[in-house]
Design a protein around this motif. Structure first.
Motif, mmCIF file in Angstrom:
data_model
loop_
_atom_site.group_PDB
_atom_site.id
_atom_site.type_symbol
_atom_site.label_atom_id
_atom_site.label_comp_id
_atom_site.label_asym_id
_atom_site.label_seq_id
_atom_site.Cartn_x
_atom_site.Cartn_y
_atom_site.Cartn_z
ATOM 1 N N GLU A 52 -32.957 -4.754 -49.372
ATOM 2 C CA GLU A 52 -31.732 -4.354 -50.070
ATOM 3 C C GLU A 52 -31.949 -3.096 -50.906
ATOM 4 O OE1 GLU A 52 -28.338 -6.080 -53.105
ATOM 5 O OE2 GLU A 52 -29.785 -7.464 -52.233
ATOM 6 N N GLU A 53 -33.131 -2.949 -51.477
ATOM 7 C CA GLU A 53 -33.396 -1.783 -52.334
ATOM 8 C C GLU A 53 -33.483 -0.478 -51.546
ATOM 9 O OE1 GLU A 53 -37.222 -4.121 -51.717
ATOM 10 O OE2 GLU A 53 -35.228 -4.627 -52.415
ATOM 11 N N ASP A 54 -33.493 -0.526 -50.219
ATOM 12 C CA ASP A 54 -33.459 0.703 -49.423
ATOM 13 C C ASP A 54 -32.092 1.366 -49.467
ATOM 14 O OD1 ASP A 54 -36.092 0.365 -48.760
ATOM 15 O OD2 ASP A 54 -35.758 0.098 -46.611
ATOM 16 N N ALA A 55 -31.060 0.611 -49.800
ATOM 17 C CA ALA A 55 -29.706 1.163 -49.885
ATOM 18 C C ALA A 55 -29.393 1.532 -51.334
ATOM 19 C CB ALA A 55 -28.679 0.151 -49.384
ATOM 20 N N SER A 56 -28.739 2.649 -51.517
ATOM 21 C CA SER A 56 -28.252 3.046 -52.831
ATOM 22 C C SER A 56 -26.835 2.524 -52.997
ATOM 23 C CB SER A 56 -28.268 4.565 -52.969
ATOM 24 O OG SER A 56 -29.587 5.042 -52.978
ATOM 25 N N ASN A 61 -13.999 4.198 -60.372
ATOM 26 C CA ASN A 61 -12.719 3.645 -60.798
ATOM 27 C C ASN A 61 -12.941 2.355 -61.584
ATOM 28 O OD1 ASN A 61 -10.001 3.304 -61.176
ATOM 29 N ND2 ASN A 61 -9.481 3.007 -59.049
ATOM 30 N N GLN A 62 -12.624 1.200 -61.019
ATOM 31 C CA GLN A 62 -12.766 -0.065 -61.731
ATOM 32 C C GLN A 62 -14.166 -0.670 -61.583
ATOM 33 O OE1 GLN A 62 -9.502 -2.652 -60.714
ATOM 34 N NE2 GLN A 62 -8.027 -1.004 -60.915
ATOM 35 N N HIS A 63 -15.045 -0.060 -60.827
ATOM 36 C CA HIS A 63 -16.441 -0.483 -60.647
ATOM 37 C C HIS A 63 -16.574 -1.921 -60.136
ATOM 38 C CE1 HIS A 63 -17.934 3.212 -62.473
ATOM 39 N NE2 HIS A 63 -16.893 3.103 -63.280
ATOM 40 N N VAL A 64 -15.693 -2.329 -59.232
ATOM 41 C CA VAL A 64 -15.750 -3.686 -58.688
ATOM 42 C C VAL A 64 -16.292 -3.730 -57.262
ATOM 43 C CG1 VAL A 64 -13.932 -4.570 -60.180
ATOM 44 C CG2 VAL A 64 -13.328 -3.615 -57.967
ATOM 45 N N ILE A 65 -16.339 -2.590 -56.580
ATOM 46 C CA ILE A 65 -16.887 -2.528 -55.223
ATOM 47 C C ILE A 65 -18.165 -1.690 -55.271
ATOM 48 C CG2 ILE A 65 -16.527 -1.758 -52.842
ATOM 49 C CD1 ILE A 65 -13.522 -2.132 -53.343
ATOM 50 N N ARG A 66 -19.232 -2.251 -54.735
ATOM 51 C CA ARG A 66 -20.487 -1.501 -54.600
ATOM 52 C C ARG A 66 -20.482 -0.856 -53.227
ATOM 53 N NH1 ARG A 66 -25.509 -5.217 -56.041
ATOM 54 N NH2 ARG A 66 -26.095 -4.074 -54.197
ATOM 55 N N HIS A 67 -20.259 0.431 -53.191
ATOM 56 C CA HIS A 67 -20.292 1.186 -51.939
ATOM 57 C C HIS A 67 -21.763 1.457 -51.640
ATOM 58 C CE1 HIS A 67 -15.945 1.935 -51.996
ATOM 59 N NE2 HIS A 67 -16.117 1.906 -53.307
ATOM 60 N N ARG A 68 -22.278 0.842 -50.589
ATOM 61 C CA ARG A 68 -23.697 0.935 -50.260
ATOM 62 C C ARG A 68 -23.908 2.066 -49.244
ATOM 63 N NH1 ARG A 68 -26.999 -1.625 -53.445
ATOM 64 N NH2 ARG A 68 -28.236 -2.486 -51.770
ATOM 65 N N THR A 72 -31.174 8.541 -47.527
ATOM 66 C CA THR A 72 -31.790 9.511 -46.626
ATOM 67 C C THR A 72 -30.740 10.273 -45.819
ATOM 68 O OG1 THR A 72 -33.789 8.161 -46.453
ATOM 69 C CG2 THR A 72 -33.443 9.830 -44.737
ATOM 70 N N CYS A 73 -29.870 9.540 -45.098
ATOM 71 C CA CYS A 73 -28.908 10.219 -44.214
ATOM 72 C C CYS A 73 -27.487 10.266 -44.804
ATOM 73 C CB CYS A 73 -28.886 9.562 -42.841
ATOM 74 S SG CYS A 73 -28.219 7.886 -42.801
ATOM 75 N N GLY A 74 -27.224 9.493 -45.850
ATOM 76 C CA GLY A 74 -25.923 9.548 -46.520
ATOM 77 C C GLY A 74 -24.848 8.660 -45.939
ATOM 78 N N MET A 75 -25.138 7.944 -44.856
ATOM 79 C CA MET A 75 -24.126 7.079 -44.230
ATOM 80 C C MET A 75 -23.792 5.895 -45.130
ATOM 81 S SD MET A 75 -23.294 8.543 -41.434
ATOM 82 C CE MET A 75 -22.239 7.258 -40.886
ATOM 83 N N HIS A 76 -22.532 5.443 -45.035
ATOM 84 C CA HIS A 76 -22.030 4.289 -45.792
ATOM 85 C C HIS A 76 -21.764 3.139 -44.822
ATOM 86 C CE1 HIS A 76 -21.147 7.567 -48.572
ATOM 87 N NE2 HIS A 76 -21.090 6.660 -49.519
ATOM 88 N N PRO A 77 -22.758 2.300 -44.509
ATOM 89 C CA PRO A 77 -22.549 1.257 -43.511
ATOM 90 C C PRO A 77 -21.778 0.035 -44.002
ATOM 91 C CG PRO A 77 -24.847 1.289 -44.191
ATOM 92 C CD PRO A 77 -24.161 2.441 -44.872
ATOM 93 N N TYR A 78 -21.784 -0.224 -45.308
ATOM 94 C CA TYR A 78 -21.078 -1.390 -45.820
ATOM 95 C C TYR A 78 -20.857 -1.266 -47.318
ATOM 96 C CZ TYR A 78 -25.606 -3.120 -47.519
ATOM 97 O OH TYR A 78 -26.800 -3.242 -48.161
#
Length: 115
Positions: A52-56, A61-68, A72-78
């Protein structure tokens, strides 16, 4: 059914259980820029195959969703957050799954910009 996904470089890998009946296309400030198509599942349906720590994480806004995303590549998979009923959920970016035919998944437009 289980689907495998990852970021572009492969640093973030995961599998998710289920079959997407639809996807959400949101026009909020971050989703519009990312261009993701989101499939919402219970958090327990998402299994990380890399630490899990490999993802930033990014919140705004309301800080309720953690955009992971991959540092390294900048992709947002989940993303991770809570559903309307308060249960833990994951928002899977269908564009990061290996075996999904996107044309077969109905897309619902969501006006997140107005929320």
């Amino acid at each position: 059914m289980s689907h495998h996904g990852s970021c572009h470089c492969g640093r973030i890998k995961f599998e998710v259980e289920g079959e997407p009946a639809s996807a959400l296309s949101c026009n909020c400030s971050i989703c519009q820029r990312k261009g993701s198509l989101l499939w919402f599942v219970p958090r327990g349906a998402l299994r990380l195959l890399t630490p899990e720590e490999d993802a930033s994480s990014y919140t705004f806004n309301q800080h309720v969703i953690r955009h992971r995303f991959c540092p390294t590549c900048g992709m947002h998979p989940y993303g991770e957050g809570k559903g309307p009923d308060g249960s833990a959920m994951a928002a899977i970016n269908l564009r990061c799954l290996e075996d999904i035919e996107l044309k077969a998944v109905p897309i619902t437009e969501y006006d997140g910009r107005s929320k």
